[in-house]
Design a protein around this motif. Structure first.
Motif, PDB file in Angstrom:
ATOM      1  N   SER A  58      23.249   9.518  26.612  1.00  0.00           N
ATOM      2  CA  SER A  58      23.229   8.269  27.364  1.00  0.00           C
ATOM      3  C   SER A  58      22.359   7.245  26.654  1.00  0.00           C
ATOM      4  O   SER A  58      21.303   7.577  26.129  1.00  0.00           O
ATOM      5  CB  SER A  58      22.667   8.531  28.766  1.00  0.00           C
ATOM      6  N   SER A  59      22.790   5.986  26.675  1.00  0.00           N
ATOM      7  CA  SER A  59      21.961   4.913  26.114  1.00  0.00           C
ATOM      8  C   SER A  59      20.739   4.657  27.001  1.00  0.00           C
ATOM      9  O   SER A  59      19.836   3.937  26.613  1.00  0.00           O
ATOM     10  CB  SER A  59      22.783   3.639  25.953  1.00  0.00           C
ATOM     11  N   ASP A 109      23.973   0.530  39.228  1.00  0.00           N
ATOM     12  CA  ASP A 109      24.532   0.314  37.901  1.00  0.00           C
ATOM     13  C   ASP A 109      23.423  -0.270  37.043  1.00  0.00           C
ATOM     14  O   ASP A 109      22.740  -1.219  37.443  1.00  0.00           O
ATOM     15  CB  ASP A 109      25.712  -0.662  37.947  1.00  0.00           C
ATOM     16  N   TYR A 148      22.320  -0.708  32.649  1.00  0.00           N
ATOM     17  CA  TYR A 148      22.504  -0.488  31.209  1.00  0.00           C
ATOM     18  C   TYR A 148      23.911   0.041  30.926  1.00  0.00           C
ATOM     19  O   TYR A 148      24.106   0.989  30.183  1.00  0.00           O
ATOM     20  CB  TYR A 148      21.424   0.467  30.676  1.00  0.00           C
ATOM     21  N   ARG A 149      24.861  -0.582  31.605  1.00  0.00           N
ATOM     22  CA  ARG A 149      26.289  -0.280  31.461  1.00  0.00           C
ATOM     23  C   ARG A 149      26.662   1.126  31.941  1.00  0.00           C
ATOM     24  O   ARG A 149      27.628   1.718  31.482  1.00  0.00           O
ATOM     25  CB  ARG A 149      26.747  -0.475  30.012  1.00  0.00           C
ATOM     26  N   ARG A 150      25.879   1.667  32.855  1.00  0.00           N
ATOM     27  CA  ARG A 150      26.112   3.022  33.361  1.00  0.00           C
ATOM     28  C   ARG A 150      25.993   3.028  34.878  1.00  0.00           C
ATOM     29  O   ARG A 150      25.227   2.275  35.459  1.00  0.00           O
ATOM     30  CB  ARG A 150      25.078   4.007  32.801  1.00  0.00           C
ATOM     31  N   HIS A 151      26.752   3.950  35.519  1.00  0.00           N
ATOM     32  CA  HIS A 151      26.592   4.234  36.941  1.00  0.00           C
ATOM     33  C   HIS A 151      25.532   5.328  37.035  1.00  0.00           C
ATOM     34  O   HIS A 151      25.644   6.362  36.379  1.00  0.00           O
ATOM     35  CB  HIS A 151      27.899   4.707  37.565  1.00  0.00           C
ATOM     36  N   ASP A 163      19.029  -6.435  33.829  1.00  0.00           N
ATOM     37  CA  ASP A 163      20.023  -5.566  33.211  1.00  0.00           C
ATOM     38  C   ASP A 163      20.654  -6.294  32.034  1.00  0.00           C
ATOM     39  O   ASP A 163      20.889  -7.502  32.114  1.00  0.00           O
ATOM     40  CB  ASP A 163      21.097  -5.193  34.241  1.00  0.00           C
ATOM     41  N   ASP A 166      23.618  -6.213  31.120  1.00  0.00           N
ATOM     42  CA  ASP A 166      24.932  -6.731  31.523  1.00  0.00           C
ATOM     43  C   ASP A 166      24.835  -7.947  32.428  1.00  0.00           C
ATOM     44  O   ASP A 166      25.800  -8.676  32.582  1.00  0.00           O
ATOM     45  CB  ASP A 166      25.733  -5.649  32.249  1.00  0.00           C
ATOM     46  N   GLN A 167      23.682  -8.135  33.063  1.00  0.00           N
ATOM     47  CA  GLN A 167      23.482  -9.254  33.983  1.00  0.00           C
ATOM     48  C   GLN A 167      22.106  -9.870  33.735  1.00  0.00           C
ATOM     49  O   GLN A 167      21.220  -9.785  34.584  1.00  0.00           O
ATOM     50  CB  GLN A 167      23.561  -8.777  35.433  1.00  0.00           C
TER      51      GLN A 167
END
Length: 184
Positions: A9-10, A101, A103-106, A46, A48-49
């Motif tokens: 995982s990242s 959610d 770092y692009r992960r659930h 995040d 992503d956001q």
């Protein structure tokens, strides 16, 4: 989109892909109070956001073979430079599960929250931060509960000021479960 279980995982090595398709880890966090009844929180965002940010308690993942208390003390030292005496940390005062959610992960994190009070606060340090923390943690700040209630961005766990208020004069020895929160 689920990744094969053998793909790291990242998020970091302490996050593992669970059977439910969510990255999972156990976490230990600390409600860290100073002698003026202020709580130390970090603000992050995040990747992503980047326009969205939120305040959260100090803490992180529990390493394999590490106790929850040892993880909480280690995380405070790594994230703030403050060396807590494990004997002065009480709890866990709360437990909870958080689904979110990041770092692009659930993700799902099962957390224990401890309580610690400092008799004096020096300068905070970022020297122990991971690359991920350097990427997404924007600041740390001491908050009065009154000011925390007026914060306009998200605070996790939800209702934190009201969770901390009954602990200002000590803990009654009962660990309370806050349930499962979906943090979006």
């Amino acid at each position: 989109m689920a990744e094969p279980a053998d793909v790291p995982s990242s998020l970091g090595p302490d996050w593992v892909l669970g059977d439910d398709g969510l990255y999972f880890r156990r976490g230990a966090r600390v409600l860290l109070l100073d002698d003026a009844d202020r709580i130390l929180l970090a603000r992050g965002h995040d990747v992503d956001q980047p326009e969205r940010s939120w305040w959260f308690t100090i803490g992180g993942g529990v390493d394999p073979g590490e106790s929850d208390l040892d993880a909480a003390v280690r995380e405070v030292r790594e994230e703030t430079g403050i060396a807590l005496d494990p004997g002065a940390v009480v709890g866990p005062v709360y437990t909870r599960s958080a689904i979110f959610d990041f770092y692009r992960r659930h993700c799902r994190q099962d957390e224990v929250l401890f309580l610690a009070r400092l008799a004096g606060v020096g300068e905070l340090s970022r020297d122990g931060w991971t690359d991920l923390e350097l990427d997404v943690v924007d600041e740390m700040r001491w908050w009065t509960l009154e000011d925390l209630r007026d914060v306009e961005i998200e605070v996790f766990p939800e209702g934190l000021a009201d969770l901390v208020a009954p602990l200002l004069h000590g803990w009654d020895g009962v660990t309370r479960h806050l349930g499962t929160a979906r943090e979006e």
